[in-house]
Design a protein around this motif. Structure first.
Motif, PDB file in Angstrom:
ATOM      1  N   SER A  80      -5.375  -6.071  -4.641  1.00  0.00           N
ATOM      2  CA  SER A  80      -6.431  -6.954  -4.168  1.00  0.00           C
ATOM      3  C   SER A  80      -6.953  -7.822  -5.302  1.00  0.00           C
ATOM      4  O   SER A  80      -7.253  -7.317  -6.394  1.00  0.00           O
ATOM      5  CB  SER A  80      -7.560  -6.117  -3.563  1.00  0.00           C
ATOM      6  OG  SER A  80      -8.710  -6.898  -3.390  1.00  0.00           O
ATOM      7  N   THR A 119       0.865  -1.194   0.000  1.00  0.00           N
ATOM      8  CA  THR A 119       0.000   0.000   0.000  1.00  0.00           C
ATOM      9  C   THR A 119       0.883   1.219   0.000  1.00  0.00           C
ATOM     10  O   THR A 119       1.909   1.233   0.683  1.00  0.00           O
ATOM     11  CB  THR A 119      -0.882   0.117   1.269  1.00  0.00           C
ATOM     12  OG1 THR A 119      -0.358  -0.759   2.259  1.00  0.00           O
ATOM     13  CG2 THR A 119      -2.321  -0.171   0.993  1.00  0.00           C
ATOM     14  N   SER A 151      -3.426   0.085  -3.641  1.00  0.00           N
ATOM     15  CA  SER A 151      -3.340  -1.169  -2.896  1.00  0.00           C
ATOM     16  C   SER A 151      -3.529  -2.306  -3.888  1.00  0.00           C
ATOM     17  O   SER A 151      -3.804  -2.061  -5.067  1.00  0.00           O
ATOM     18  CB  SER A 151      -4.386  -1.207  -1.790  1.00  0.00           C
ATOM     19  OG  SER A 151      -5.665  -1.040  -2.345  1.00  0.00           O
ATOM     20  N   LYS A 195      -3.762   6.755  -3.916  1.00  0.00           N
ATOM     21  CA  LYS A 195      -3.421   5.757  -2.894  1.00  0.00           C
ATOM     22  C   LYS A 195      -3.650   4.403  -3.525  1.00  0.00           C
ATOM     23  O   LYS A 195      -4.743   4.117  -3.983  1.00  0.00           O
ATOM     24  CB  LYS A 195      -4.344   5.903  -1.675  1.00  0.00           C
ATOM     25  CG  LYS A 195      -3.905   6.958  -0.693  1.00  0.00           C
ATOM     26  CD  LYS A 195      -4.211   6.528   0.751  1.00  0.00           C
ATOM     27  CE  LYS A 195      -3.566   7.473   1.743  1.00  0.00           C
ATOM     28  NZ  LYS A 195      -4.418   8.685   1.948  1.00  0.00           N
TER      29      LYS A 195
END
Ligand code: CLR
Length: 380
Positions: free
Chosen positions: A159, A25, A157, A155
């Motif tokens: 997944s 992240t 991340s 931002k």
């Protein structure tokens, strides 16, 4: 098949890049990626996507009512999405990793005046933070009285095999009316999912919801869906434009795919159509640019990437990074800080707070960057 689009010699480097993404992240821009996925273009150029159909930007001022202008803003906004989110796939075959701008990097350009759009439309971009990367921008068509001011950060991340990008930042569009009054539109940004990583051919799908809140009360709620929702097609969206209070006007509902066309649900009339070519920004030649201007600054690196000479690209990149490190050291030794050139940091953007309340924006407050009005081509 895994890594299908990855050059044979870079397959293991792509696999380890993907592995390092898992559980990651933060600031993806700083991560090292294999050469085949590098783009020669800096993120400071991206704000130009907001105006590649300058006549739609200008047309906002021609709306005769609050409702007509809110629709024109929505139409312009939807019409930018194809450029923003699919143009690297079109020009380079897949989404790529852009150059990570340095603090103070600049990008200037314009779209010339013509009968259809009235005045010249100008763009000023400045990298206002390096860590985390934040890009501020201003677009104006002063003759028409339409401006856009915004900033962009991400931002990221990882997944389910995809990179999830939450866009941080917002934009504010203003229209000055002949009456002397002006309207503001707060624009929030959609979430991105970068799919296709496994094959080495990344592309973007948009997700969730973004908003355009007008100071007149009109609110556009734009929902994004990929394959298997709404129409079953990728790049689908559904936008609803509603007045603020409980005025009994039926909302406008618009459905379609943002990279092609959409229709107004009641009438079936075409709403937006981006199947025709867009107009790229005009930028000074590298010889004419100043040393902080993006294409001049990154010239050596970009040339290396384009020509497949990654060693030379890495050497030029190393030079830029060392020079930046030295500058930061000198500043801390001298007790000074880097000064922004075209923007001023604003701790709580008052427009975001005021208009964000109307649709319960999340987060309830955001910082902003106010434009100082000192772009290079303020004269038209
Ligand atoms: C920047 C602001 C623009 C819209 C936009 C489009 C593409 C996004 C970019 C923003 C931010 C950086 C981004 C990029 C797609 C890929 C890239 C998320 C939001 C990341 C940093 C690189 C991913 C690397 C893979 C391609 C391997 O208005």
């Amino acid at each position: 098949q895994a890594g299908e689009a990855v050059p044979a010699a870079q397959k293991s480097s792509w696999t380890s890049f993907l592995k390092s993404l898992a559980g990651f992240t933060g600031d993806l821009s700083a991560m090292t990626a294999p050469p085949f996925i590098l783009s020669p273009t800096s993120l400071t150029e991206f704000p130009a996507y907001w105006c590649e159909r300058p006549e739609l930007f200008a047309a906002i001022a021609d709306g005769k009512t609050e409702q007509a202008r809110a629709l024109a803003v929505l139409k312009w906004f939807i019409s930018t999405l194809k450029g923003q989110y699919t143009s690297r796939n079109e020009s380079m075959g897949s989404e790529k990793k852009p150059l990570n701008p340095v603090l103070g990097e600049l990008f200037y350009g314009y779209w010339p005046a013509n009968a259809a759009r009235g005045g010249k439309t100008t763009l000023v971009v400045e990298q206002v933070s390096h860590h985390p990367p934040i890009t501020a921008y201003r677009i104006e068509n002063l003759e028409k009285g339409v401006t856009l001011t915004g900033h962009s950060a991400q931002k990221t991340s990882f997944s389910g095999g995809s990179i999830i990008v939450k866009q941080v930042g917002h934009a504010v569009l203003t229209v000055s009316l002949p009456s002397g009054e002006s309207e503001e539109y707060l624009i929030t940004l959609p979430r991105l999912r970068i799919d296709g990583l496994w094959y080495g051919s990344p592309y973007i799908e948009l997700a969730e919801t973004s908003y355009i809140q007008s100071s007149t009360g009109w609110l556009s709620t734009i929902e994004y869906k990929g394959k298997g929702y709404f129409s079953g097609k990728s790049h689908s969206f559904k936008a609803t434009l509603t007045p603020h209070s409980h005025i009994h006007t039926s909302p406008h509902v618009i459905e379609g795919t943002w990279h092609t066309t959409s229709k107004e649900s009641h009438s079936g009339a075409t709403f937006h159509d981006v199947t025709s070519p867009k107009e790229e920004i005009t930028v000074a030649s590298i010889e004419e640019q100043g040393e902080w201007e993006s294409r001049k600054l990154w010239h050596g690196v970009a040339k290396g990437i384009r020509e497949g000479d990654f060693e030379s690209a890495a050497t030029f990149k190393g030079k830029i990074e060392n020079e930046q490190r030295q500058r930061r050291r000198d500043e801390s030794a001298g007790g000074t800080t880097w000064e922004l050139k075209h923007f001023k940091y604003v701790e709580h953007d008052p427009v975001y707070e005021r208009l964000g309340k109307l649709f319960k924006a999340n987060p309830p407050t955001e910082d902003g960057y106010a434009y100082l009005g000192n772009g290079p081509h303020s004269e038209s």
